[in-house]
Design a protein around this motif. Structure first.
Motif, short mmCIF file in Angstrom:
data_model
loop_
_atom_site.label_atom_id
_atom_site.label_comp_id
_atom_site.label_asym_id
_atom_site.label_seq_id
_atom_site.Cartn_x
_atom_site.Cartn_y
_atom_site.Cartn_z
N LEU A 1 0.86 -1.19 0.00
CA LEU A 1 0.00 0.00 0.00
C LEU A 1 0.89 1.24 0.00
O LEU A 1 1.77 1.37 0.85
CB LEU A 1 -0.90 -0.01 1.24
CG LEU A 1 -1.80 1.21 1.45
CD1 LEU A 1 -2.81 1.36 0.31
CD2 LEU A 1 -2.53 1.14 2.79
N PHE A 2 0.68 2.13 -0.96
CA PHE A 2 1.57 3.29 -1.07
C PHE A 2 0.88 4.47 -1.73
O PHE A 2 -0.25 4.35 -2.24
CB PHE A 2 2.84 2.90 -1.85
CG PHE A 2 2.59 2.46 -3.26
CD1 PHE A 2 2.17 1.16 -3.54
CD2 PHE A 2 2.77 3.32 -4.33
CE1 PHE A 2 1.93 0.74 -4.84
CE2 PHE A 2 2.53 2.91 -5.65
CZ PHE A 2 2.12 1.62 -5.89
N VAL A 3 1.56 5.60 -1.70
CA VAL A 3 1.07 6.81 -2.34
C VAL A 3 1.79 6.97 -3.68
O VAL A 3 3.02 6.84 -3.76
CB VAL A 3 1.30 8.04 -1.43
CG1 VAL A 3 0.91 9.32 -2.13
CG2 VAL A 3 0.52 7.88 -0.13
N GLN A 4 1.02 7.25 -4.70
CA GLN A 4 1.53 7.30 -6.08
C GLN A 4 2.78 8.18 -6.23
O GLN A 4 3.77 7.79 -6.85
CB GLN A 4 0.40 7.83 -6.97
CG GLN A 4 0.69 7.85 -8.46
CD GLN A 4 -0.49 8.45 -9.20
OE1 GLN A 4 -1.20 9.32 -8.69
NE2 GLN A 4 -0.72 7.98 -10.42
N SER A 5 2.74 9.38 -5.65
CA SER A 5 3.85 10.32 -5.88
C SER A 5 5.12 9.92 -5.14
O SER A 5 6.18 10.49 -5.38
CB SER A 5 3.44 11.74 -5.47
OG SER A 5 3.19 11.78 -4.08
N ASP A 6 5.03 8.93 -4.25
CA ASP A 6 6.24 8.43 -3.59
C ASP A 6 7.06 7.52 -4.51
O ASP A 6 8.11 7.04 -4.10
CB ASP A 6 5.88 7.66 -2.30
CG ASP A 6 5.49 8.60 -1.16
OD1 ASP A 6 5.81 9.81 -1.25
OD2 ASP A 6 4.88 8.13 -0.18
N ASP B 1 4.12 5.19 8.44
CA ASP B 1 5.15 4.14 8.36
C ASP B 1 4.75 3.06 7.34
O ASP B 1 5.59 2.59 6.57
CB ASP B 1 5.35 3.47 9.73
CG ASP B 1 6.06 4.39 10.72
OD1 ASP B 1 6.62 5.43 10.28
OD2 ASP B 1 6.07 4.09 11.93
N ILE B 2 3.49 2.69 7.38
CA ILE B 2 2.99 1.68 6.43
C ILE B 2 3.19 2.17 5.00
O ILE B 2 3.66 1.44 4.12
CB ILE B 2 1.49 1.38 6.71
CG1 ILE B 2 1.34 0.56 8.00
CG2 ILE B 2 0.86 0.64 5.52
CD1 ILE B 2 -0.09 0.44 8.51
N LEU B 3 2.86 3.45 4.77
CA LEU B 3 2.98 4.01 3.42
C LEU B 3 4.44 4.12 2.99
O LEU B 3 4.76 3.90 1.81
CB LEU B 3 2.29 5.38 3.35
CG LEU B 3 0.77 5.36 3.51
CD1 LEU B 3 0.21 6.78 3.59
CD2 LEU B 3 0.11 4.59 2.36
N ALA B 4 5.31 4.43 3.93
CA ALA B 4 6.74 4.54 3.59
C ALA B 4 7.30 3.16 3.22
O ALA B 4 8.05 3.02 2.25
CB ALA B 4 7.51 5.15 4.76
N ALA B 5 6.92 2.15 4.00
CA ALA B 5 7.38 0.79 3.70
C ALA B 5 6.82 0.33 2.35
O ALA B 5 7.53 -0.30 1.55
CB ALA B 5 6.96 -0.17 4.81
#
Ligand code: TYM
Length: 323
Positions: A77-82, A294-298
């Protein structure tokens, strides 16, 4: 061995169309060989121009998905712009995308038809979406019906790149649920934030009941029978009701002799029960924003690794590397 990917725009809180059309599928497919789900904030940038709102909606979206049952231990699970690799890939794809292909896409076409001017970002929107999909070698893209055209465009773009440069990209397929590919809104049209006809998943139960009680109904006489499939209240009810209650309701419609007021009350009750657990889990996550970050960073770290491999393959194939 499915490689699944899908994205949702942080343009507001999720509604029943997002949930029953797409998010239910994300959760059902999260134990696939690969499952990537992301918050499409670069796409949302074409409409949300308020800095705080976009940031807030993005974090909210992550909490919403997790509260609904998306397990970040199983799915990425992540953010597109990352994942900047996707934007780089987008440029490579843009360079070989015919204008005509994008001129036929609904979002741009509809805006033009209304006499509005469109930004280049809206025009290029489907190419960024293609980059999203291709960057992870995805073969399966769970979506609602309104996104099927975009997946077809992605296949076109990938197919012509492969034709030009060799087999670089995997051609994906859309995955749409028969039962909820196009969830109706409170006015019977497709449920959509832009039509102002949504029921929000994380709505306060009282507010949602009010919203449901306000749904316009026809003036059919009480004792007349009616095809339940023609009625938006029934269609919404069938999403949230237990199977036996749904069957009972269908019979009531066919028999006649019921009031829409009762149906609305039952719909509001069923909705509250259906989303009760998710709503309470959502309150817990609200208190743990740093855990969600933290979840999004991982997730982003994992996503970047895969997207970097695919970007490299594309760069080598078209002569951007290897000189
Ligand atoms: P978005 O944010 O508009 O919607 C998220 C998902 O919800 C589905 N959906 C519906 N399904 C059934 N009935 C409805 N009434 C309904 N309304 C919305 C959408 O089909 C979607 O699956 N462009 C995408 C985001 C995106 C994306 C991607 C999706 C960006 N990149 C790559 C897949 C793959 C969008 O705007 O979805």
């Amino acid at each position: 061995h499915m490689r699944v990917l899908s994205g949702i725009q942080p343009t507001g809180r999720p509604h029943w169309g997002n949930y029953f059309g797409a998010i239910v599928q994300y959760i059902a497919l999260q134990d696939a060989e690969q499952a990537y789900y992301f918050i499409a904030n670069l796409h949302a940038l074409t409409t949300v121009r308020d800095k705080q709102l976009l940031a807030q909606y993005s974090l909210d979206a992550a909490m919403d998905l997790i509260a609904l049952g998306l397990d970040p231990q199983q799915a990425v699970l992540f953010v597109q712009s990352d994942v900047p690799e996707v934007s780089e890939l987008c440029w490579i794809l843009l360079s070989g995308t015919p204008m005509g292909l994008l001129e036929r896409c609904h979002a741009y076409k509809d805006k033009k038809a209304k006499g509005l001017t469109a930004d280049a970002g809206l025009f290029a929107y489907p190419v960024l979406q293609a980059a999203d999909i291709l960057a992870y070698d995805s073969d399966t893209v769970p979506v609602g019906e309104d996104q099927v055209q975009h997946i077809e465009v992605c296949r076109d773009i990938a197919g012509s790149f492969n034709h030009q440069y060799g087999e670089v990209f995997v051609l994906p397929k859309a995955k749409v649920l028969d039962s909820s590919a196009r969830v109706p809104g409170t006015d019977g049209e497709k449920m959509s934030k832009s039509y102002n006809n949504t029921l929000a998943v994380f709505e306060d139960a009282k507010a949602q009941k009010k919203q449901i009680m306000r749904i316009a109904t026809d003036s059919r006489p009480m004792d007349e029978s009616k095809d339940p499939q023609d009625d938006v209240l029934y269609l919404l009810y069938s999403l949230v009701a237990a199977e036996s209650d749904r069957a009972e309701m269908a019979e009531l419609y066919q028999r006649g002799g019921f009031g829409y007021g009762d149906v609305k009350k039952k719909l509001a009750e069923a909705a509250e029960a259906f989303f009760a657990d998710a709503r309470s889990r959502r309150e817990d996550w609200q208190r743990r924003p740093d855990d969600v970050r933290d979840i999004l960073a991982a997730g982003a770290a994992k996503a970047r690794q895969k997207a970097g491999e695919v970007l490299n393959r594309a760069q080598e194939a078209c002569g951007l590397k290897g000189f």
